[in-house]
Design a protein around this motif. Structure first.
Motif, PDB file in Angstrom:
ATOM      1  N   PHE A  27       0.843  -1.190   0.000  1.00  0.00           N
ATOM      2  CA  PHE A  27       0.000   0.000   0.000  1.00  0.00           C
ATOM      3  C   PHE A  27       0.882   1.246   0.000  1.00  0.00           C
ATOM      4  N   THR A  28       0.343   2.311  -0.611  1.00  0.00           N
ATOM      5  CA  THR A  28       1.125   3.540  -0.781  1.00  0.00           C
ATOM      6  C   THR A  28       0.846   4.569   0.298  1.00  0.00           C
ATOM      7  N   GLY A  29      -0.268   4.478   0.974  1.00  0.00           N
ATOM      8  CA  GLY A  29      -0.669   5.517   1.910  1.00  0.00           C
ATOM      9  C   GLY A  29      -1.572   6.551   1.272  1.00  0.00           C
ATOM     10  N   GLU A  30      -1.658   6.546  -0.076  1.00  0.00           N
ATOM     11  CA  GLU A  30      -2.591   7.419  -0.792  1.00  0.00           C
ATOM     12  C   GLU A  30      -3.975   6.792  -0.692  1.00  0.00           C
ATOM     13  N   PHE A  31      -4.853   7.451   0.026  1.00  0.00           N
ATOM     14  CA  PHE A  31      -6.148   6.856   0.357  1.00  0.00           C
ATOM     15  C   PHE A  31      -6.942   6.484  -0.889  1.00  0.00           C
ATOM     16  N   THR A  32      -7.047   7.375  -1.829  1.00  0.00           N
ATOM     17  CA  THR A  32      -7.869   7.128  -3.020  1.00  0.00           C
ATOM     18  C   THR A  32      -7.315   5.966  -3.837  1.00  0.00           C
ATOM     19  N   ILE A  33      -6.003   5.931  -4.005  1.00  0.00           N
ATOM     20  CA  ILE A  33      -5.382   4.866  -4.816  1.00  0.00           C
ATOM     21  C   ILE A  33      -5.544   3.507  -4.132  1.00  0.00           C
ATOM     22  N   ASP A  34      -5.243   3.454  -2.834  1.00  0.00           N
ATOM     23  CA  ASP A  34      -5.331   2.177  -2.112  1.00  0.00           C
ATOM     24  C   ASP A  34      -6.765   1.656  -2.074  1.00  0.00           C
ATOM     25  N   LEU A  35      -7.729   2.540  -1.826  1.00  0.00           N
ATOM     26  CA  LEU A  35      -9.120   2.107  -1.754  1.00  0.00           C
ATOM     27  C   LEU A  35      -9.606   1.613  -3.112  1.00  0.00           C
ATOM     28  N   GLU A  36      -9.183   2.272  -4.185  1.00  0.00           N
ATOM     29  CA  GLU A  36      -9.600   1.844  -5.517  1.00  0.00           C
ATOM     30  C   GLU A  36      -9.029   0.473  -5.866  1.00  0.00           C
ATOM     31  N   ARG A  37      -7.815   0.196  -5.446  1.00  0.00           N
ATOM     32  CA  ARG A  37      -7.222  -1.119  -5.699  1.00  0.00           C
ATOM     33  C   ARG A  37      -8.000  -2.210  -4.976  1.00  0.00           C
ATOM     34  N   VAL A  38      -8.436  -1.912  -3.746  1.00  0.00           N
ATOM     35  CA  VAL A  38      -9.229  -2.888  -3.004  1.00  0.00           C
ATOM     36  C   VAL A  38     -10.575  -3.100  -3.690  1.00  0.00           C
ATOM     37  N   ILE A  73      -9.792  13.914   8.177  1.00  0.00           N
ATOM     38  CA  ILE A  73      -8.956  12.834   7.670  1.00  0.00           C
ATOM     39  C   ILE A  73      -9.853  11.704   7.169  1.00  0.00           C
ATOM     40  N   ARG A  74      -9.628  11.282   5.949  1.00  0.00           N
ATOM     41  CA  ARG A  74     -10.474  10.268   5.344  1.00  0.00           C
ATOM     42  C   ARG A  74     -10.068   8.862   5.808  1.00  0.00           C
ATOM     43  N   ALA A  75     -11.071   8.025   5.943  1.00  0.00           N
ATOM     44  CA  ALA A  75     -10.846   6.635   6.337  1.00  0.00           C
ATOM     45  C   ALA A  75     -11.960   5.781   5.746  1.00  0.00           C
ATOM     46  N   ALA A  76     -11.758   4.475   5.774  1.00  0.00           N
ATOM     47  CA  ALA A  76     -12.757   3.537   5.251  1.00  0.00           C
ATOM     48  C   ALA A  76     -12.577   2.196   5.933  1.00  0.00           C
ATOM     49  N   VAL A 125      -2.623  11.411  10.997  1.00  0.00           N
ATOM     50  CA  VAL A 125      -2.795  10.696  12.252  1.00  0.00           C
ATOM     51  C   VAL A 125      -1.892   9.471  12.232  1.00  0.00           C
ATOM     52  N   SER A 126      -1.289   9.166  13.351  1.00  0.00           N
ATOM     53  CA  SER A 126      -0.382   8.025  13.418  1.00  0.00           C
ATOM     54  C   SER A 126      -1.160   6.757  13.745  1.00  0.00           C
ATOM     55  N   THR A 139     -12.256  -7.136   9.694  1.00  0.00           N
ATOM     56  CA  THR A 139     -12.569  -5.824   9.142  1.00  0.00           C
ATOM     57  C   THR A 139     -11.265  -5.072   8.888  1.00  0.00           C
ATOM     58  N   ALA A 140     -11.140  -4.502   7.680  1.00  0.00           N
ATOM     59  CA  ALA A 140      -9.941  -3.750   7.312  1.00  0.00           C
ATOM     60  C   ALA A 140     -10.213  -2.258   7.488  1.00  0.00           C
ATOM     61  N   LEU A 141      -9.261  -1.537   8.074  1.00  0.00           N
ATOM     62  CA  LEU A 141      -9.370  -0.097   8.285  1.00  0.00           C
ATOM     63  C   LEU A 141      -8.268   0.608   7.509  1.00  0.00           C
ATOM     64  N   LEU A 142      -8.653   1.429   6.517  1.00  0.00           N
ATOM     65  CA  LEU A 142      -7.716   2.230   5.743  1.00  0.00           C
ATOM     66  C   LEU A 142      -7.808   3.665   6.233  1.00  0.00           C
ATOM     67  N   VAL A 143      -6.667   4.274   6.487  1.00  0.00           N
ATOM     68  CA  VAL A 143      -6.606   5.657   6.942  1.00  0.00           C
ATOM     69  C   VAL A 143      -5.690   6.427   6.013  1.00  0.00           C
ATOM     70  N   ALA A 144      -6.120   7.607   5.592  1.00  0.00           N
ATOM     71  CA  ALA A 144      -5.329   8.430   4.688  1.00  0.00           C
ATOM     72  C   ALA A 144      -3.992   8.786   5.331  1.00  0.00           C
ATOM     73  N   GLY A 145      -2.925   8.584   4.564  1.00  0.00           N
ATOM     74  CA  GLY A 145      -1.599   8.897   5.049  1.00  0.00           C
ATOM     75  C   GLY A 145      -0.911   7.779   5.784  1.00  0.00           C
ATOM     76  N   VAL A 146      -1.600   6.684   6.033  1.00  0.00           N
ATOM     77  CA  VAL A 146      -1.009   5.538   6.733  1.00  0.00           C
ATOM     78  C   VAL A 146      -0.772   4.430   5.716  1.00  0.00           C
ATOM     79  N   PRO A 147       0.456   4.036   5.459  1.00  0.00           N
ATOM     80  CA  PRO A 147       0.734   3.017   4.435  1.00  0.00           C
ATOM     81  C   PRO A 147       0.409   1.595   4.851  1.00  0.00           C
ATOM     82  N   GLU A 148       0.031   1.399   6.109  1.00  0.00           N
ATOM     83  CA  GLU A 148      -0.365   0.076   6.557  1.00  0.00           C
ATOM     84  C   GLU A 148      -1.878   0.053   6.759  1.00  0.00           C
ATOM     85  N   VAL A 149      -2.463  -1.139   6.619  1.00  0.00           N
ATOM     86  CA  VAL A 149      -3.893  -1.324   6.845  1.00  0.00           C
ATOM     87  C   VAL A 149      -4.068  -2.112   8.132  1.00  0.00           C
TER      88      VAL A 149
END
Length: 524
Positions: free
Chosen positions: A34-45, A67-70, A110-111, A143-153
């Motif tokens: 994952f890149t940490g770019e929220f839009t790119i990572d979410l679209e790949r999923v 801060i965006r999350a999903a 956010v860390s 459940t997977a949690l994606l947070v903008a700016g965080v390269p890990e899920v």
């Protein structure tokens, strides 16, 4: 021309291998980080699993930070109540009061440490770095949690398995003993083993089996008792399993047994936790698969397959008597029809005169030889037995009893079958029901037909020849390196205390020598 043909064959072979490799190898996108770019990572999923109607995506903002999350979860496998109360509420509402403590919020970031340690109140939490691991976790209920700016899920343990209540085993009923049986949920089954008693020696090792549909499998053993070579052999055979899916432990049994051509089962299956614990205390290894209530025990011997846990719950005298009776029923189930055929067709002089006259009178008018007569009745019984198993429970037993009485009576009245043959087949069927293990009963039913044909060809000599061939096969047969008919062969006097008869518990101070355990003395 010949070189050209060989070259084309080689190209075709390498092409097929390449296609096969591509078929099972994940794409680069699937294994990329994952890149940490929220839009790119979410679209790949979304591209990977978004086409499934039961996979839900929920986008939101963390508190009032912007801060965006999903979150991503599967409907039916994940606990929605847990997600709403301990994930969504913590991130969207409770987080608003807590975020001021973290300086990274001022930069609209956010860390993950802050979210993990101060926000989410979920006990099971792990991190994944690529899409392939995320998909595997989500499709099994997490459940997977994606947070903008965080390269890990973050993977949150929200699995809500559908399981039935713990009930008495259907296939292994007892008059005296625990009324507890395994279920289809692996965690419940391992918990039943743990609940047996405070035992720090009980070791449970996890595995993942299945190439396409991955399932959890564990092996259980007593670390202070078991022979470590046996554990390594079990691990080796499980790791060699290469199959798309394992819907039931019967698949595992067939893939790890020593001789797949033998009619005898070399792995014991059971629904009873007390039977598994008893085997572990002898130095054996248990295998439990998620999705089935049947656990496997290795290695196994023929005497184990003819024993019942109730043999140990009763006093030694009635337990020994019942066990001897069980061995006698095995003999009847295997040889009764063949002995009838041999005496009637080849050795009528060996039958007492009055009994011979009675049998001859009963067979008067029967148009078939003894073999055909026995085959008609045996096949009819097998059909009725199978039909009774497949019918609904309320009418299955009644149909089997009524069908057997009607067919037997009608066959006798029509002169197709003699009354003596009906008695022999009925006694054989009843004897087969006394065998504790269903798989052993199937084996004896198969061998019974082989014994009948040997008796029809050579009489008692054929039965003796069949028995010798059967003994030679059993002597050569092994289960995970342990002789199948031990302690009969090789002969071990000390192990005979729990073989044909069951001696008093005070005299059974040692574990079976054939297991070569670390600790041969029973502690309790």
């Amino acid at each position: 021309m010949r070189r050209k043909i060989i070259k084309n064959r080689q190209l075709k072979k390498h092409g097929n291998q390449s296609e096969k490799t591509q078929r099972f190898k994940p794409s680069q996108d699937s294994i990329g980080h994952f890149t940490g770019e929220f839009t790119i990572d979410l679209e790949r999923v979304r591209q990977e699993i978004g086409h499934n109607s039961d996979v839900h995506f929920r986008e939101f903002h963390i508190g009032s930070t912007g801060i965006r999350a999903a979150i991503i979860f599967v409907d039916g496998l994940s606990d929605k109540e847990l997600i709403d109360k301990y994930i969504m509420k913590s991130l969207m509402i409770d987080f608003s009061e807590e975020y001021k403590q973290d300086p990274s919020i001022l930069n609209r970031t956010v860390s993950k440490e802050f979210i993990k340690n101060q926000v989410l109140s979920v006990s099971e939490l792990t991190e994944v770095h690529d899409l392939y691991d995320l998909v595997s976790k989500v499709l099994t209920g997490s459940t997977a949690l994606l947070v903008a700016g965080v390269p890990e899920v973050l993977i949150l343990g929200t699995t809500k398995g559908k399981s039935r209540n713990i009930e008495e085993p259907v296939s292994e009923p007892l008059v005296r003993g625990p009324r507890v049986g395994f279920t289809e949920t692996l965690s419940d089954n391992t918990a039943l083993l743990r609940q047996h008693g405070d035992n720090r020696s009980l070791t449970i090792i996890p595995f993942q089996v299945g190439m396409r549909a991955k399932k959890k499998l564990v092996i259980a053993y007593m670390n202070e008792i078991v022979n470590q070579d046996l554990v390594e052999e079990v691990k080796h055979r499980i790791k060699k399993i290469n199959i798309d899916d394992l819907p039931e432990s019967g698949y595992v049994e067939q893939l790890i047994e020593d001789n797949y051509l033998s009619p005898f089962p070399q792995v014991q299956n059971t629904e009873r936790p007390d039977r598994v614990i008893g085997a572990l205390m002898e130095g054996r290894v248990a295998i439990l698969l998620d999705g089935t209530p049947f656990a496997l025990i290795v290695p196994v011997t023929l005497s184990m397959l003819l024993q019942s846990p109730e043999d140990y719950y009763e006093r030694w005298l009635p337990g020994s008597l019942i066990r001897l009776l069980r061995y006698f029923t095995v003999f009847i189930s295997l040889f009764a029809p063949s002995l009838y055929i041999a005496f009637i067709s080849f050795h009528p002089g060996m039958i007492p005169t009055k009994l011979a006259m009675s049998i001859i009178g009963a067979r008067e008018g029967v148009p078939f030889p003894a073999l055909i007569e026995a085959l008609i009745m045996e096949i009819s019984i097998e059909i009725l037995r199978e039909a009774g198993l497949r019918l609904p429970k309320p009418i299955g037993p009644a149909m089997g009893i009524v069908g057997g009485l009607i067919i037997g009576e009608a066959a006798v009245q029509a002169g197709i079958i003699s009354p003596v043959m009906v008695i022999i087949v009925s006694l054989t069927a009843i004897s087969s029901f006394a065998i504790p293990q269903y798989s052993v009963g199937i084996t004896l039913r198969i061998l019974r037909f082989a014994a009948m044909f040997c008796a029809a060809m050579l009489g008692l000599y054929g039965i003796i020849l069949f028995f010798l061939l059967l003994c030679s096969h059993l002597v050569k047969l092994k289960s995970f390196g342990v002789p199948f008919i031990s302690p009969a062969a090789p002969y071990r006097v000390s192990d005979w205390k729990d073989f044909m008869i069951r001696m008093p518990l005070m005299m059974m101070k040692r574990r079976p020598k054939l297991m070569q355990t670390k600790d041969s003395i029973r502690k309790g």
